[in-house]
Design an enzyme around this catalytic site. Structure first.
Site, mmCIF file in Angstrom:
data_model
loop_
_atom_site.group_PDB
_atom_site.id
_atom_site.type_symbol
_atom_site.label_atom_id
_atom_site.label_comp_id
_atom_site.label_asym_id
_atom_site.label_seq_id
_atom_site.Cartn_x
_atom_site.Cartn_y
_atom_site.Cartn_z
ATOM 1 N N GLU A 83 0.847 -1.195 0.000
ATOM 2 C CA GLU A 83 0.000 0.000 0.000
ATOM 3 C C GLU A 83 0.885 1.248 0.000
ATOM 4 O OE1 GLU A 83 -2.429 0.523 3.627
ATOM 5 O OE2 GLU A 83 -1.740 -1.455 4.202
ATOM 6 N N CYS A 120 -3.708 -3.636 4.011
ATOM 7 C CA CYS A 120 -2.819 -4.667 4.575
ATOM 8 C C CYS A 120 -3.238 -6.081 4.187
ATOM 9 C CB CYS A 120 -2.785 -4.563 6.095
ATOM 10 S SG CYS A 120 -2.446 -2.910 6.677
ATOM 11 N N HIS A 244 -3.489 -9.964 11.830
ATOM 12 C CA HIS A 244 -2.896 -8.713 11.330
ATOM 13 C C HIS A 244 -2.589 -7.849 12.557
ATOM 14 C CE1 HIS A 244 -2.105 -4.975 9.425
ATOM 15 N NE2 HIS A 244 -3.164 -4.399 9.967
HETATM 16 C C1 LIG Z 1 -3.329 0.663 9.679
HETATM 17 C C2 LIG Z 1 -3.551 -0.778 9.536
HETATM 18 O O1 LIG Z 1 -2.617 -1.563 9.554
HETATM 19 C C3 LIG Z 1 -4.941 -1.264 9.374
HETATM 20 C C4 LIG Z 1 -5.550 -1.490 10.715
HETATM 21 O O2 LIG Z 1 -5.233 -2.437 11.392
HETATM 22 S S1 LIG Z 1 -6.699 -0.343 11.310
HETATM 23 C C5 LIG Z 1 -6.800 -0.651 13.055
HETATM 24 C C6 LIG Z 1 -5.618 -0.044 13.749
HETATM 25 N N1 LIG Z 1 -5.491 1.359 13.420
HETATM 26 C C7 LIG Z 1 -4.302 1.944 13.227
HETATM 27 O O3 LIG Z 1 -3.270 1.309 13.349
HETATM 28 C C8 LIG Z 1 -4.328 3.398 12.808
HETATM 29 C C9 LIG Z 1 -3.049 4.113 13.154
HETATM 30 N N2 LIG Z 1 -2.897 4.294 14.583
HETATM 31 C C10 LIG Z 1 -3.489 5.315 15.275
HETATM 32 O O4 LIG Z 1 -4.209 6.122 14.689
HETATM 33 C C11 LIG Z 1 -3.182 5.415 16.747
HETATM 34 O O5 LIG Z 1 -1.972 4.756 17.000
HETATM 35 C C12 LIG Z 1 -4.319 4.889 17.665
HETATM 36 C C13 LIG Z 1 -5.610 5.656 17.372
HETATM 37 C C14 LIG Z 1 -4.549 3.393 17.393
HETATM 38 C C15 LIG Z 1 -3.917 5.079 19.120
HETATM 39 O O6 LIG Z 1 -3.415 6.407 19.254
HETATM 40 P P1 LIG Z 1 -3.552 7.313 20.540
HETATM 41 O O7 LIG Z 1 -4.914 7.898 20.573
HETATM 42 O O8 LIG Z 1 -2.395 8.229 20.564
HETATM 43 O O9 LIG Z 1 -3.345 6.284 21.708
HETATM 44 P P2 LIG Z 1 -4.280 5.989 22.966
HETATM 45 O O10 LIG Z 1 -5.547 5.326 22.507
HETATM 46 O O11 LIG Z 1 -4.378 7.183 23.815
HETATM 47 O O12 LIG Z 1 -3.348 4.927 23.702
HETATM 48 C C16 LIG Z 1 -3.107 3.669 23.119
HETATM 49 C C17 LIG Z 1 -3.300 2.616 24.197
HETATM 50 O O13 LIG Z 1 -2.295 2.821 25.190
HETATM 51 C C18 LIG Z 1 -2.894 2.901 26.481
HETATM 52 N N3 LIG Z 1 -2.066 3.792 27.281
HETATM 53 C C19 LIG Z 1 -1.940 5.134 27.168
HETATM 54 N N4 LIG Z 1 -1.049 5.580 28.097
HETATM 55 C C20 LIG Z 1 -0.619 4.502 28.794
HETATM 56 C C21 LIG Z 1 0.311 4.309 29.858
HETATM 57 N N5 LIG Z 1 0.973 5.326 30.394
HETATM 58 N N6 LIG Z 1 0.525 3.050 30.313
HETATM 59 C C22 LIG Z 1 -0.141 1.992 29.774
HETATM 60 N N7 LIG Z 1 -1.040 2.124 28.752
HETATM 61 C C23 LIG Z 1 -1.259 3.356 28.261
HETATM 62 C C24 LIG Z 1 -4.289 3.442 26.207
HETATM 63 O O14 LIG Z 1 -5.183 3.167 27.277
HETATM 64 C C25 LIG Z 1 -4.649 2.714 24.940
HETATM 65 O O15 LIG Z 1 -5.007 1.386 25.225
HETATM 66 P P3 LIG Z 1 -6.552 0.923 25.098
HETATM 67 O O16 LIG Z 1 -6.974 1.239 23.684
HETATM 68 O O17 LIG Z 1 -6.512 -0.534 25.373
HETATM 69 O O18 LIG Z 1 -7.299 1.740 26.094
#
Ligand SMILES: CC(=O)CC(=O)SCCNC(=O)CCNC(=O)[C@H](O)C(C)(C)COP(=O)(O)OP(=O)(O)OC[C@H]1O[C@@H](n2cnc3c(N)ncnc32)[C@H](O)[C@@H]1OP(=O)(O)O
Length: 447
Positions: A83, A120, A244
Site C-alpha cells: 500500500e 494490509c 494482522h
Molecule cells: C493501519 C492498519 O494496519 C490497518 C488497521 O489495522 S486499522 C486498526 C488499527 N489502526 C491503526 O493502526 C491506525 C493508526 N494508529 C493510530 O491512529 C493510533 O496509534 C491509535 C488511534 C490506534 C492510538 O493512538 P492514541 O490515541 O495516541 O493512543 P491511545 O488510545 O491514547 O493509547 C493507546 C493505548 O495505550 C494505552 N495507554 C496510554 N497511556 C498509557 C500508559 N501510560 N501506560 C499503559 N497504557 C497506556 C491506552 O489506554 C490505549 O489502550 P486501550 O486502547 O486498550 O485503552
C-alpha cells in the site's frame, strides 16, 4: 488434492530503528509505557536513505531464491502486495524482477507479474491468487513468489506516527509446501469503510479510533463466515492464532473478542460461569445499548480470568514478538505474526507437524479474511534458516533529529535541500540510486 501453501519465507527489515519509549515518547511528552504496554511496541524499523519498497522486496526475494536454489526461469509468477506504491501504472513486481535480473543469469520473461491492493490484506490475497493459479493447474509445475513490502509512514504529528514501520516478506507458494498448507475454507467480513485511506496521497488519512472498531467488526464477521463453512471452531483446534498486527494492543482487543465468540455455548463458558457468570444474550436485555454495556462488563471480567490468560499467553502472545520490535509493516504484518509464532515453536523445540494455525488477515477500507494453515514437516529448517535476529541487531538506532531527517527524505513532497547521508553501509543488497529519464526509480546491486 495436492497440498498448496508456503514453501519458504524470507524477511527484510528496514535498516534503521526508532526506539519508541526511549526516543519517541520523551519528544511527545508521553509516558514510555503508553508505547510498551498500551500499544505494545518497543521499536519501529525505518528505511535508510537508499532503501524503499523495491529494495526491501528485492532483497527479501533474493534471499528466498538463494535459499531455495531457484533461478528466474523456475518461477512462474511474481506478485507484490503493497500500500506504499509510487507508480499508478507500472507494478512494483516489474521493478523487483528488474533488480533480480541484474544478479541472476536468467530472466523472468515468462513469469506472470502483478500487484495486489487491498490495504494490509493484499498480501494474503496475493497468496490466494497464487494458490488458485496452482490449484487450477496453470502453473506448469512452477511456484509463485509473493512479496509484501511497505514503508508504513504516517504524517508527522498523526497519532499513527507511533505505529510506523518498514520491511518486506517474500514467500514461495508451491505444491507440497515445506512450511504450512493453506486451507481451502475461508471466511470473509467486508464493507465499504472510510477509516484509513490514501486518496492520491502518500500518507494515510486515518480515523484511528474508528479504524480500531472497524477492524474488530470485520474480524467478527470473518470469523462467523469461517464458522459457517467449517465445523464450529474449538479453542483446542489451534496451536497459534496470528492476526494482522498494526500494533500488539490491537491484537489484544481482537483476541479477547474472538475468545468470547468461540467459547459461547461451550464447556469453556460453563467453566467460567461461577467466576464471571455466563455471557449476556441479547434476548435478555430491553435494548441494544443495555446488551452492549453488559457485553463490555463481561469482556472486562473475562480478560482477567486465568483461563483466558493461559490461552492468550500460549496462542496469541507468541505471534507478537517481531511486531513489538519493528512496528506495522502493513501488508507484511500478518506474515511476520505467522513467523513469530513459528519462531516461538522453534525456541520451545515444539513438535507440531499437522497442528493448525488460525490466520486472521485484515485490510482497512475494509475487509478481514480468516483461514487455517497446517504445519508441514519442513517448517523447522525453514524457520531456523531466517537471519532476522541478526538484521534487527544490526539496525542503526536513530536519534530524534536523525529520525526527523529520515522521515523528510522519504516524504515525496518534501524538498530536502540539505544532503542527508546514509546511516548504514549497503552490503550485498539492492539500493535505490536515483531517477531515470521517465521519472522511473533506478536500482543497483551493491556487492
Ligand atoms: C493501519 C492498519 O494496519 C490497518 C488497521 O489495522 S486499522 C486498526 C488499527 N489502526 C491503526 O493502526 C491506525 C493508526 N494508529 C493510530 O491512529 C493510533 O496509534 C491509535 C488511534 C490506534 C492510538 O493512538 P492514541 O490515541 O495516541 O493512543 P491511545 O488510545 O491514547 O493509547 C493507546 C493505548 O495505550 C494505552 N495507554 C496510554 N497511556 C498509557 C500508559 N501510560 N501506560 C499503559 N497504557 C497506556 C491506552 O489506554 C490505549 O489502550 P486501550 O486502547 O486498550 O485503552
Amino acid at each position: 488434492m495436492t497440498a498448496v501453501g508456503i514453501d519458504g519465507i524470507e524477511i527484510w527489515t528496514g535498516k534503521l530503528k526508532l526506539d519508541l519509549p526511549g526516543t519517541f515518547a520523551p519528544e511527545q511528552g508521553d509516558d514510555p509505557e503508553k508505547y510498551t504496554k498500551g500499544l505494545g511496541l518497543n521499536n519501529s524499523s525505518f528505511p535508510d536513505v537508499y532503501e524503499d519498497i523495491v529494495t526491501m522486496g528485492a532483497n527479501a526475494a533474493k534471499g528466498l531464491m538463494d535459499r531455495k536454489g531457484l533461478e528466474p526461469e523456475d518461477v512462474g509468477r511474481i506478485d507484490v502486495a503493497t500500500e506504499s506504491a509510487f507508480d499508478h501504472s507500472k507494478p512494483v513486481s516489474t521493478y523487483i524482477a528488474g533488480c533480480l535480473e541484474q544478479v541472476y543469469d536468467g530472466d523472468f520473461t515468462h513469469a506472470n507479474k502483478g500487484e495486489r491492493k487491498f490495504a494490509c490484506l493484499a498480501g494474503t490475497q496475493a497468496i490466494d491468487d497464487a494458490y488458485n493459479w496452482i490449484r487450477a493447474g496453470r502453473n506448469r509445475g512452477r511456484p509463485a513468489i509473493v512479496i509484501t513490502t511497505d514503508t508504513a509512514l504516517y504524517a508527522r504529528g498523526d497519532p499513527g506516527e507511533a505505529t510506523q514501520g518498514a520491511g518486506a516478506v517474500a514467500m514461495l507458494i508451491d505444491e507440497d509446501p515445506s512450511v504450512v498448507e493453506l486451507s481451502t475454507d475461508q471466511g470473509y467480513g467486508s464493507k465499504d469503510e472510510t477509516d484509513f485511506l490514501k486518496p492520491n496521497q502518500q500518507f494515510p488519512s486515518v480515523d484511528g479510533k474508528r479504524s480500531v472498531q472497524v477492524y474488530l467488526s470485520r474480524m467478527r464477521e470473518a470469523l462467523e463466515d469461517y464458522e459457517s463453512v467449517t465445523d464450529d471452531i474449538e479453542l483446542e483446534d489451534f496451536a497459534y492464532a496470528p492476526f494482522h498486527t498494526p500494533f500488539p494492543g490491537m491484537v489484544r482487543k481482537a483476541a479477547l473478542l474472538a475468545y468470547r465468540h468461540v467459547i459461547r455455548d461451550t464447556a469453556h463458558e460453563d467453566a467460567l460461569a461461577d467466576e464471571i457468570g455466563r455471557q449476556p444474550r441479547e434476548g435478555e436485555y430491553d435494548d441494544r445499548e443495555a446488551y452492549e454495556e453488559a457485553i463490555r462488563g463481561y469482556m472486562d471480567d473475562l480478560k482477567t480470568t486465568e483461563q483466558y490468560q493461559t490461552w492468550y499467553d500460549a496462542t496469541v502472545e507468541p505471534t507478537l514478538g517481531l511486531s513489538r520490535e519493528v512496528g506495522n509493516w502493513y501488508t507484511s504484518s500478518v506474515h511476520i505474526a505467522r513467523v513469530s509464532a513459528l519462531r516461538d515453536a522453534l525456541t520451545r523445540d515444539r513438535e507440531f507437524v499437522d497442528e493448525t494455525l488460525l490466520v486472521a488477515s485484515y485490510g482497512s477500507g475494509a475487509q478481514a479474511e480468516i483461514h487455517a494453515e497446517t504445519i508441514r514437516e519442513g517448517w523447522r529448517a525453514e524457520i531456523a534458516g531466517l537471519d532476522i535476529d541478526d538484521q534487527l541487531d544490526a539496525r542503526y538506532d536513530l536519534t530524534w533529529d536523525e529520525y526527523e531527517d529520515v522521515h523528510d527524505v522519504h516524504e515525496y513532497d518534501m524538498d530536502v535541500e540539505r544532503e542527508i547521508e546514509e546511516f548504514t553501509q549497503p552490503d550485498g543488497e539492492f539500493v535505490f540510486t536515483g531517477w531515470g529519464r521517465m521519472n522511473e526509480r533506478k536500482y543497483e546491486y551493491v556487492e
